[in-house]
Design a protein around this motif. Structure first.
Motif, PDB file in Angstrom:
ATOM      1  N   GLY A 145     105.885  73.843  18.756  1.00  0.00           N
ATOM      2  CA  GLY A 145     104.505  73.373  18.929  1.00  0.00           C
ATOM      3  C   GLY A 145     103.654  74.106  17.907  1.00  0.00           C
ATOM      4  O   GLY A 145     103.713  75.341  17.834  1.00  0.00           O
ATOM      5  N   PHE A 146     102.879  73.388  17.106  1.00  0.00           N
ATOM      6  CA  PHE A 146     102.050  74.059  16.092  1.00  0.00           C
ATOM      7  C   PHE A 146     100.591  73.614  16.227  1.00  0.00           C
ATOM      8  O   PHE A 146     100.272  72.423  16.174  1.00  0.00           O
ATOM      9  N   SER A 147      99.700  74.579  16.412  1.00  0.00           N
ATOM     10  CA  SER A 147      98.271  74.261  16.491  1.00  0.00           C
ATOM     11  C   SER A 147      97.585  74.664  15.187  1.00  0.00           C
ATOM     12  O   SER A 147      97.510  75.845  14.848  1.00  0.00           O
ATOM     13  N   GLN A 148      97.093  73.650  14.484  1.00  0.00           N
ATOM     14  CA  GLN A 148      96.382  73.865  13.216  1.00  0.00           C
ATOM     15  C   GLN A 148      94.876  73.858  13.499  1.00  0.00           C
ATOM     16  O   GLN A 148      94.411  73.212  14.447  1.00  0.00           O
ATOM     17  N   ILE A 149      94.120  74.562  12.644  1.00  0.00           N
ATOM     18  CA  ILE A 149      92.663  74.660  12.822  1.00  0.00           C
ATOM     19  C   ILE A 149      91.956  73.315  12.670  1.00  0.00           C
ATOM     20  O   ILE A 149      91.082  72.958  13.432  1.00  0.00           O
ATOM     21  N   GLY A 150      92.329  72.584  11.618  1.00  0.00           N
ATOM     22  CA  GLY A 150      91.628  71.340  11.307  1.00  0.00           C
ATOM     23  C   GLY A 150      91.908  70.985   9.860  1.00  0.00           C
ATOM     24  O   GLY A 150      93.020  71.195   9.375  1.00  0.00           O
TER      25      GLY A 150
END
Ligand code: AHR
Length: 338
Positions: free
Chosen positions: A41-46
């Protein structure tokens, strides 16, 4: 007949038991050994900058190359969205979580939840400040303090070499700073590195930071804030330190609109090393970029595999970065990857 039937039923029950076990946490730690596809799972800023776009692209490509299934989430510049994404990764039982923290603080609770669920966490690109560093296994990224120091050191040498004089006729070079996202490790540490190097310079008394304000790492905000700096300080500004190239590119437009020559009247240094700033340097509108390398995907995937195999990994790994002055831009641009 009865005996044969009971053997068949027994075999069936055994097969079902093995199948149901494939989602347990002990199996998670064996992922990466080749038997089961790793899920990250990867959460990127934007997508605030040219750099960020390259970072996202590299991570997606590296996951594909490594055969890792990536569940990608875009937080649209909000920490609360990143926290939600991490909670959703935990609920989905991913093998490993990676994320780029938009700001330094506020991660303890959600990372404790990941640890309790036995899901290892890798911090990517930016840094976090935690009460307990065991809440993440590794950090892969860049060294923001060194980037800030390199920016000042380059400016200091350049002003001397060019025999520059303050535009207002005074005895100090006036600096304005376009900072990145408020509370982000990169903004805090680039400012820290820059001012530390300035204080340590034998020429420290020749420099003054006139104003320092966030341009949120975006081109538009960089332009707006530079316009307001120019209104307030007009012909006093000698140097612009933009904490990313996008803000420098926005500021260049504001400087030209004010009738000044970017790269000449105002010396410009920024951080990142994206193609756009190389083009501006070739056109003589900017003076130097300190590289911040977004190509972190391969290292991230390799590190994830090692962690899931139970191998020991370095807690902090920095990617390689260079410094590119304008006179190197023409030769360097063709080989730039982002
Ligand atoms: O975290 C890295 C920084 O974030 C880059 O310098 C900037 O361009 C980005 O948005």
């Amino acid at each position: 007949m009865k005996k044969v039937l009971s053997i068949v039923v027994g075999l069936l029950l055994l097969t079902m038991a093995i199948g149901c076990g494939s989602n347990t946490s002990s199996d998670k730690s064996s992922a990466g050994k080749g038997d089961k596809q790793i899920v990250m799972g990867f959460s990127q800023i934007g997508a605030e900058s040219e750099w960020r776009t390259a970072h996202t692209k590299d991570i997606k490509q590296a996951a594909q190359d490594a055969g890792i299934k990536l569940i990608f989430s875009d937080a649209q510049q909000k920490q609360e969205n990143q926290i939600k994404a991490i909670r959703s990764f935990i609920a989905q039982g991913v093998d490993i979580i990676a994320f780029t923290p938009i700001v330094e603080t506020g991660w303890d609770t959600v990372l404790k939840e990941a640890k309790d669920a036995k899901i290892p966490v890798i911090i990517v690109d930016r840094d976090v400040k935690l009460n307990d560093d065991s809440l993440y296994v590794a950090k892969i990224g860049t060294d923001s303090v060194t980037e800030g120091q390199n920016a000042f050191k380059w400016i200091d040498e350049y002003m001397k070499k060019q025999n520059k004089k303050p535009r207002d006729g005074g005895d100090k070079f006036n600096i304005v700073v376009l900072e990145g996202t408020v509370g982000s490790s990169v903004a805090v540490r680039r400012s820290q590195g820059f001012t530390e190097a300035m204080k340590a310079s034998p020429d420290a008394s020749k420099y003054e930071i006139l104003a320092s304000q966030t341009g949120e790492f975006t081109r538009q905000k960089g332009q707006e804030v530079m316009e307001s700096f120019l209104k307030s300080y007009g012909d006093k500004i000698d140097i612009l330190f933009a904490q990313n190239d996008d803000m420098a590119l926005g500021a260049i437009q504001a400087i030209e609109a004010a009738g000044l020559k970017p790269g000449k009247d105002i010396t410009i240094i920024s951080i990142d090393g994206v193609k756009g700033i190389f083009q501006a340097m070739i056109e003589g509108k900017s003076n130097c970029t300190v590289e911040c390398n977004p190509l972190q995907g391969k290292l991230l995937m390799e590190t994830a595999k090692k962690i899931l195999k139970g191998e020991k990994v370095e807690k902090n790994v920095f990617v390689k970065e260079g410094v590119f002055p304008a006179d190197t831009a023409k030769d360097t641009l063709p080989s730039r990857k982002y």
